[in-house]
Design a protein around this motif. Structure first.
Motif, PDB file in Angstrom:
ATOM      1  N   SER A 151       0.846  -1.209   0.000  1.00  0.00           N
ATOM      2  CA  SER A 151       0.000   0.000   0.000  1.00  0.00           C
ATOM      3  C   SER A 151       0.874   1.249   0.000  1.00  0.00           C
ATOM      4  N   PHE A 152       1.925   1.224   0.822  1.00  0.00           N
ATOM      5  CA  PHE A 152       2.836   2.377   0.906  1.00  0.00           C
ATOM      6  C   PHE A 152       3.527   2.614  -0.441  1.00  0.00           C
ATOM      7  N   LYS A 153       3.995   1.514  -1.075  1.00  0.00           N
ATOM      8  CA  LYS A 153       4.688   1.641  -2.359  1.00  0.00           C
ATOM      9  C   LYS A 153       3.741   2.180  -3.440  1.00  0.00           C
ATOM     10  N   MET A 154       2.479   1.727  -3.412  1.00  0.00           N
ATOM     11  CA  MET A 154       1.518   2.184  -4.425  1.00  0.00           C
ATOM     12  C   MET A 154       1.281   3.690  -4.320  1.00  0.00           C
ATOM     13  N   GLU A 155       1.393   4.210  -3.090  1.00  0.00           N
ATOM     14  CA  GLU A 155       1.150   5.645  -2.902  1.00  0.00           C
ATOM     15  C   GLU A 155       2.378   6.500  -3.207  1.00  0.00           C
ATOM     16  N   THR A 156       3.565   5.913  -3.051  1.00  0.00           N
ATOM     17  CA  THR A 156       4.767   6.758  -3.133  1.00  0.00           C
ATOM     18  C   THR A 156       5.607   6.531  -4.383  1.00  0.00           C
ATOM     19  N   GLU A 157       5.456   5.373  -5.050  1.00  0.00           N
ATOM     20  CA  GLU A 157       6.327   5.089  -6.199  1.00  0.00           C
ATOM     21  C   GLU A 157       5.536   5.196  -7.503  1.00  0.00           C
ATOM     22  N   ALA A 158       6.033   6.022  -8.411  1.00  0.00           N
ATOM     23  CA  ALA A 158       5.380   6.137  -9.720  1.00  0.00           C
ATOM     24  C   ALA A 158       5.640   4.859 -10.516  1.00  0.00           C
ATOM     25  N   GLU A 159       4.695   4.498 -11.365  1.00  0.00           N
ATOM     26  CA  GLU A 159       4.841   3.332 -12.250  1.00  0.00           C
ATOM     27  C   GLU A 159       5.053   2.021 -11.479  1.00  0.00           C
ATOM     28  N   PHE A 160       4.603   1.955 -10.233  1.00  0.00           N
ATOM     29  CA  PHE A 160       4.796   0.723  -9.444  1.00  0.00           C
ATOM     30  C   PHE A 160       3.706  -0.282  -9.821  1.00  0.00           C
ATOM     31  N   ASP A 161       4.112  -1.536 -10.075  1.00  0.00           N
ATOM     32  CA  ASP A 161       3.133  -2.582 -10.420  1.00  0.00           C
ATOM     33  C   ASP A 161       2.973  -3.521  -9.219  1.00  0.00           C
ATOM     34  N   PRO A 162       1.898  -3.353  -8.433  1.00  0.00           N
ATOM     35  CA  PRO A 162       1.790  -4.109  -7.177  1.00  0.00           C
ATOM     36  C   PRO A 162       1.641  -5.613  -7.390  1.00  0.00           C
ATOM     37  N   ILE A 163       0.875  -6.022  -8.422  1.00  0.00           N
ATOM     38  CA  ILE A 163       0.637  -7.458  -8.653  1.00  0.00           C
ATOM     39  C   ILE A 163       1.964  -8.150  -8.966  1.00  0.00           C
ATOM     40  N   ARG A 164       2.743  -7.528  -9.851  1.00  0.00           N
ATOM     41  CA  ARG A 164       4.041  -8.108 -10.245  1.00  0.00           C
ATOM     42  C   ARG A 164       4.964  -8.200  -9.030  1.00  0.00           C
ATOM     43  N   TRP A 165       4.964  -7.145  -8.191  1.00  0.00           N
ATOM     44  CA  TRP A 165       5.842  -7.113  -7.015  1.00  0.00           C
ATOM     45  C   TRP A 165       5.459  -8.221  -6.023  1.00  0.00           C
ATOM     46  N   LEU A 166       4.140  -8.384  -5.777  1.00  0.00           N
ATOM     47  CA  LEU A 166       3.681  -9.417  -4.831  1.00  0.00           C
ATOM     48  C   LEU A 166       3.965 -10.819  -5.376  1.00  0.00           C
ATOM     49  N   ASP A 167       3.710 -11.005  -6.681  1.00  0.00           N
ATOM     50  CA  ASP A 167       3.948 -12.333  -7.275  1.00  0.00           C
ATOM     51  C   ASP A 167       5.422 -12.709  -7.199  1.00  0.00           C
ATOM     52  N   LYS A 168       6.275 -11.724  -7.511  1.00  0.00           N
ATOM     53  CA  LYS A 168       7.725 -11.976  -7.494  1.00  0.00           C
ATOM     54  C   LYS A 168       8.170 -12.366  -6.073  1.00  0.00           C
ATOM     55  N   ALA A 169       7.631 -11.620  -5.079  1.00  0.00           N
ATOM     56  CA  ALA A 169       7.998 -11.903  -3.680  1.00  0.00           C
ATOM     57  C   ALA A 169       7.549 -13.309  -3.286  1.00  0.00           C
ATOM     58  N   LEU A 170       6.337 -13.675  -3.695  1.00  0.00           N
ATOM     59  CA  LEU A 170       5.805 -14.999  -3.320  1.00  0.00           C
ATOM     60  C   LEU A 170       6.611 -16.115  -3.987  1.00  0.00           C
ATOM     61  N   ILE A 171       6.940 -15.933  -5.272  1.00  0.00           N
ATOM     62  CA  ILE A 171       7.727 -16.962  -5.990  1.00  0.00           C
ATOM     63  C   ILE A 171       9.096 -17.121  -5.328  1.00  0.00           C
ATOM     64  N   ASN A 172       9.741 -15.993  -5.001  1.00  0.00           N
ATOM     65  CA  ASN A 172      11.075 -16.063  -4.369  1.00  0.00           C
ATOM     66  C   ASN A 172      11.011 -16.729  -2.995  1.00  0.00           C
ATOM     67  N   LEU A 173       9.962 -16.409  -2.224  1.00  0.00           N
ATOM     68  CA  LEU A 173       9.823 -17.007  -0.884  1.00  0.00           C
ATOM     69  C   LEU A 173       9.622 -18.520  -1.000  1.00  0.00           C
ATOM     70  N   CYS A 174       8.756 -18.936  -1.942  1.00  0.00           N
ATOM     71  CA  CYS A 174       8.479 -20.375  -2.092  1.00  0.00           C
ATOM     72  C   CYS A 174       9.690 -21.131  -2.615  1.00  0.00           C
ATOM     73  N   SER A 175      10.461 -20.493  -3.521  1.00  0.00           N
ATOM     74  CA  SER A 175      11.630 -21.219  -4.042  1.00  0.00           C
ATOM     75  C   SER A 175      12.742 -21.269  -2.990  1.00  0.00           C
ATOM     76  N   ARG A 176      12.746 -20.298  -2.050  1.00  0.00           N
ATOM     77  CA  ARG A 176      13.777 -20.297  -0.996  1.00  0.00           C
ATOM     78  C   ARG A 176      13.428 -21.308   0.103  1.00  0.00           C
ATOM     79  N   PHE A 177      12.137 -21.415   0.468  1.00  0.00           N
ATOM     80  CA  PHE A 177      11.775 -22.245   1.632  1.00  0.00           C
ATOM     81  C   PHE A 177      10.941 -23.485   1.280  1.00  0.00           C
ATOM     82  N   GLY A 178      10.512 -23.604   0.004  1.00  0.00           N
ATOM     83  CA  GLY A 178       9.727 -24.795  -0.369  1.00  0.00           C
ATOM     84  C   GLY A 178      10.627 -25.994  -0.612  1.00  0.00           C
ATOM     85  N   GLU A 179      10.014 -27.174  -0.659  1.00  0.00           N
ATOM     86  CA  GLU A 179      10.782 -28.394  -0.973  1.00  0.00           C
ATOM     87  C   GLU A 179      10.284 -28.916  -2.315  1.00  0.00           C
TER      88      GLU A 179
END
Length: 763
Positions: A535-563
Motif C-alpha cells: 500500500s505504501f509503495k503504491m502511494e509513493t512510487e510512480a509506475e509501481f506494479d503491485p501485482i508483479r511485485w507481490l507475485d515476485k515476492a511470493l515466488i522467491n519465498l516459495c523457491s527459498r523455503f519450499g521443498e
C-alpha cells in the motif's frame, strides 16, 4: 500460530520472523522484511503488565530502561545494558535487591511494564473537543447530523472543553461562553486567515494587551483565561448554549446555481480550527472533529471546482496527473499536519456523503496526527451514528483514547530502523540506529503520536546491517537481537505514563538456518507487513506494479523455503508454517488495497488508513475475510472463502471488517418469506435464523469504525457483497453444484493461481 498469539497477549507484538535472519544477505534472501507490528498501549490485565509508581532506571549511555534481559551483579549493585553494554550503578533505594528480592522490572515475565509519572503540581488542561460542522448539506442530512451531535454532547466527559465551528460559504466560530444571545465570528471562506489575524479579529487582546515578542500559546503565554473560555467552554456549563445553537443549525443560506456545486470552504475551516487550538490550548489533549458532507470547492485547498461540468477526480486522473488541484491540496494539508503535530492535536474526520469529500488529500493530516476516520453514505447511516457514539462510550468496549504520545525505539547495534508505516509523525531525531533506506516515517528513532488508542498498531521495518556470517563460537554465545519500545503518553484519565516493552529474538545465519527461520515464521503477521508495504509503495512510487511485485515476492519465498525437485511441479510442498501464506497473497492481490478498480481515491485512502492502524487479527480479516456457515446439520463452523460454500439450505456469515454480511441460501430465504420462523413448531428454524444475527452483533459491538451490516438472499442484488470476496472456483465457464452458485468473472481461481505458482517455483 498459538505461540505467536501468546507472545502478542504478553507484549502486543507480532513479527513475521520470530527467528531473525542474521546477516544482510540472509535478510534479503528471506524476502519478507524483518518487521514488527506493535500495539503500543494494548490493554493488558494488571497481572500481565504491572503499573509501577516510581521512575524507571535509565542506561546512562543509550537511555534504554532497566529490563529482564540486563545482566545484574547483585554484589556490586551494577546492571549491564544489553544494547550498548554500559555498566550502570543502581541508585541507593535499590540497595536491598538480590536474587530472591527482585524489583518488578527484572521479573522475567514482565517484558512489558508501565511507569506512572509523579503527579504534576500544575493542573492539566482537560480534554478538548472542537466540532467543525459542514452546513452545505440538504435539510434531511442537517437533521440527522444535529441529532447525532446532540447525543454526542450528552456523552462528553463532564470536565472536557467544547468548541463549535460551522462552515459553508463562510466560517462561523461560535462564542459558546456568551450565553445571553448566540454570538459568532464570521470569516470569509475564500481567504486564508493567519493565526495573528484570527486572534486580532476575535478580540483576544481586548482586555490584556498583546505581548510584544514571543509565540502566543495558551494561558501561560500571552492569553487571558477569560478570552480562551469564550470559545472553549466546559461541557457541563455550555450544554444549554450548545444545544440551542445545534437546535437552530440551518442549511448554508447562500443560493447554489443549478449547474454548480455548493461553495464549501473545508480547508479554511480546518485551518481556523487548528490555529484557534494552537493559540488557546497548545500541547493539550485536543481533537478537531470534522463532520463533512461533500467536496471542498472554496478556500486554499479545493478538491474540485464549483462547475458541475468538471467531474471529481478518479484514480485514472491521478495516474495521468491531470487533476488541477490535487498537488496544491496535498501541500496545504501537509502544512496543516505539521502544525497539528507541533501543537500535539488530533484531526478526526467523519465523511458522510455519496460523493467524495477529499479523504485522499486529507490523509496525511489525519494519519500523522493519529486521527480517527469514518466513511459513510449519510449522517443518518448506522455506520456514522454508532461509530460517533463509540468514541465517547465508557464501557468495556471504549476505545481508550489517549494523547500526546511519543514513541521511541532502541535496538541491538546489528539492526537499524528503516521507518514506521502507521499513524505517527517523525520527530526527526537522527541517531546511529537510523537506516539509510527509508520506509514510511523514517530517518528517526523517535515519533510523535498525537492521538492513539488501545488498538493503534505501528509497523516498524528493520535493516539487518551485519555483513558477514560470524563464526560458530560467536553465534552460540551472543545469538540474540534485542528491541526496546518506549511509549510516553497521556492516558484517558489525564495522567502521564511510560510503557516499556523489551524483546529478545534469536538470530541464525549460515547453512542450515532455513529450518530455524521457518519454525519462527508467522504467516498472518507476514501477510499484513506485505499489505502495508505494498500500500505504501503504491502511494509513493510512480509506475509501481503491485501485482508483479507481490507475485515476485511470493515466488522467491516459495523457491527459498519450499521443498521440490527441479522441473517437477507435483513434487512441490511447503511446510505447514508457510502453507497458508500463498492463500493470503492470493486474497491480498484481489483486495481493495491493491485493486483500485471500482473504488474512488477517497475509498482507497480510507481502506489503507484503517489497514495502517489496526492490529494483525483485524487486518487479516480485511485481506482475507472470515466465513462461517450455519445449517440444520451442524453448529456454526468456519468454511473456506470459496463459492462452493454457498448452498440453498445454509446461512453464511461473512466478516470483511468494513462490512458484515448475513447471506441466506435460496431455500432458507423462501422459508423465511413464508414466515415459518414465526410458527411455534419450527423453533429450530427460528434459532437458525437468529444465530448469525447474534454473532454479527457481537462483532459489531467491539469494532471501530462500526461495520455496515448487510442482510441478503441468494440471487439478490446485495449478494454481491459476499460474491465479490469469494474464490471463483465456479464461474460461467464451469458448472455449479446443485443449489450452489457461480461467479461471473474472468479472474483466476486459487487452484489455477497455485498451479502457476508451483510451475514457476520449480523452474
Amino acid at each position: 500460530m498459538a505461540e505467536f498469539l501468546d507472545l502478542e497477549s504478553q507484549d502486543g507484538v507480532r513479527m513475521p520472523w520470530n527467528v531473525i535472519p542474521g546477516t544482510k544477505q540472509e535478510a534479503t534472501n528471506a524476502v519478507v522484511p524483518v518487521a514488527v507490528i506493535y500495539t503500543p498501549i494494548k490493554h493488558f490485565p494488571s497481572s500481565a503488565a504491572p503499573l509501577l509508581p516510581y521512575q524507571p532506571q535509565r542506561c546512562r549511555t543509550c537511555r534504554s530502561v532497566l529490563n529482564p534481559f540486563c545482566i545484574v551483579d547483585f554484589a556490586a549493585k551494577i546492571w549491564i545494558c544489553p544494547f550498548c553494554f554500559q555498566r550502570n550503578h543502581f541508585p541507593p533505594h535499590y540497595a536491598s535487591i538480590s536474587d530472591d528480592n527482585l524489583p518488578a522490572e527484572l521479573f522475567p515475565q514482565y517484558t512489558t511494564i508501565e511507569y506512572a509519572s509523579a503527579p504534576d503540581p500544575t493542573p492539566a488542561v482537560p480534554p478538548v473537543f472542537l466540532f467543525v460542522v459542514d452546513t452545505c448539506v440538504i435539510e434531511e442530512e442537517i437533521g440527522y447530523l444535529r441529532s447525532a451531535l446532540l447525543q454526542a454532547v450528552e456523552l462528553l466527559p463532564e470536565n472536557s472543553l467544547v468548541g463549535l465551528i460551522t462552515f459553508g460559504t463562510f466560517v462561523h466560530v461560535h462564542e459558546l461562553g456568551f450565553a445571553q444571545v448566540p454570538k459568532t465570528y464570521v470569516f470569509k471562506g475564500s481567504k486564508d486567515v493567519s493565526k495573528d489575524q484570527l486572534l486580532e479579529q476575535m478580540c483576544f487582546f481586548a482586555n490584556k494587551p498583546k505581548p510584544a515578542v514571543g509565540v502566543i500559546a495558551g494561558a501561560r503565554d500571552g492569553l487571558s483565561r477569560e478570552s480562551i473560555s469564550r470559545f472553549l467552554v466546559p461541557a457541563s456549563e455550555c450544554e444549554f448554549t450548545l444545544n440551542s445553537v445545534l437546535e437552530e443549525l440551518q442549511k448554508d443560506p447562500w443560493p447554489v446555481p443549478a449547474d454548480q456545486r455548493a461553495t464549501r470552504c473545508t480547508s479554511t475551516a480546518l485551518s481556523i480550527a487548528a490555529s484557534l487550538l494552537g493559540a488557546c490550548v497548545p500541547g493539550s489533549a485536543a481533537r478537531i472533529m470534522a463532520f463533512i458532507g461533500g467536496p471542498a470547492t472554496e478556500g486554499p485547498a479545493p478538491i474540485v471546482s464549483k462547475q458541475l461540468t468538471e467531474p471529481i477526480r478518479s484514480h485514472k486522473d491521478l495516474d495521468k496527473d491531470s487533476v488541477p488541484h490535487y498537488h496544491k491540496c496535498v501541500k496545504f494539508y501537509d502544512g496543516l499536519s505539521k502544525q497539528l503535530v507541533h501543537q500535539g492535536h488530533v484531526l478526526d474526520l467523519f465523511a458522510c456523503a455519496l460523493d467524495q469529500v477529499g479523504i485522499a488529500e486529507l490523509k496525511t493530516a489525519i494519519e500523522r496526527t493519529g486521527g480517527l476516520v469514518v466513511l459513510a453514505e449519510s449522517f443518518g447511516h448506522s455506520v456514522f451514528k454508532d461509530s460517533l457514539k463509540r468514541i465517547f462510550q465508557t464501557s468495556n468496549y471504549d476505545l481508550g483514547l489517549s494523547s500526546n504520545g511519543i514513541f521511541e525505539i532502541n535496538c541491538s547495534k546489528d539492526l537499524k530502523v528503516q521507518g514506521i508505516v502507521g499513524p505517527c509523525a517523525s520527530l526527526e531525531k537522527k541517531t546511529p540506529l537510523c537506516s539509510d533506506t527509508v520506509i514510511g516515517q523514517g530517518g528517526t528513532s523517535a515519533w510523535k503520536m498525537c492521538g492513539l488508542d488501545k488498538s493503534t498498531s505501528l509497523c516498524l521495518f528493520f535493516d539487518v546491517v551485519r555483513k558477514e556470517t560470524p563464526d560458530a563460537t560467536v553465534q552460540s554465545t551472543s545469538n540474540q537481537f534485542y528491541f526496546q519500545f518506549l511509549t510516553y503518553y497521556q492516558s484517558s484519565s489525564g495522567e502521564m505514563r511510560l510503557r516499556v516493552t523489551t524483546l529478545s529474538r534469536r538470530w541464525v545465519a549460515g547453512p542450515g538456518s532455513s529450518q530455524d527461520l521457518i519454525a519462527g515464521f508467522d504467516q498472518e503477521a507476514a501477510a499484513i507487513v506485505m499489505a502495508r508495504q505494498v500500500s505504501f509503495k503504491m502511494e509513493t512510487e510512480a509506475e509501481f506494479d503491485p501485482i508483479r511485485w507481490l507475485d515476485k515476492a511470493l515466488i522467491n519465498l516459495c523457491s527459498r523455503f519450499g521443498e521440490y525437485q527441479k522441473d517437477s511441479p507435483t513434487s512441490f510442498s511447503l511446510s505447514p508454517r508457510l502453507s497458508i501464506f500463498p492463500q493470503f497473497m492470493f486474497h491480498l492481490r484481489r483486495s481493495q488495497f491493491v485493486q483500485v478498480f471500482n473504488n474512488s481515491p477517497d475509498e482507497t485512502a480510507y481502506f489503507r488508513m484503517i489497514l495502517n492502524r489496526e492490529n494483525v487479527a483485524n487486518s487479516v480479516v480485511m485481506v482475507q475475510p472470515s466465513l462461517i456457515t450455519y445449517s440444520f446439520h451442524s453448529g456454526p463452523e468456519p468454511a473456506l472463502l470459496d463459492v462452493a460454500a454457498i448452498a440453498a439450505d445454509r446461512i453464511l456469515l461473512l466478516d470483511s471488517f468494513f462490512t458484515v454480511v448475513i447471506f441466506h441460501g435460496s431455500t432458507i430465504a423462501q422459508w423465511r418469506k413464508a414466515g415459518y420462523h414465526n410458527d411455534p413448531e419450527h423453533q429450530a428454524f427460528a434459532q437458525l435464523l437468529r444465530a448469525p444475527h447474534d454473532d454479527a452483533e457481537a462483532i459489531i459491538k467491539e469494532r471501530f469504525p462500526v461495520p455496515r451490516l448487510v442482510v441478503c438472499d441468494q440471487h439478490g442484488s446485495q449478494a454481491r457483497f459476499l460474491l465479490a470476496k469469494l474464490n471463483p472456483s465456479a464461474t460461467y465457464n464451469t458448472d455449479a453444484a446443485p443449489g450452489g452458485d457461480i461467479i461471473f468473472t474472468d479472474d483466476v481461481s486459487f487452484e489455477v493461481f497455485l498451479d502457476h505458482l508451483q510451475r514457476l517455483v520449480v523452474q
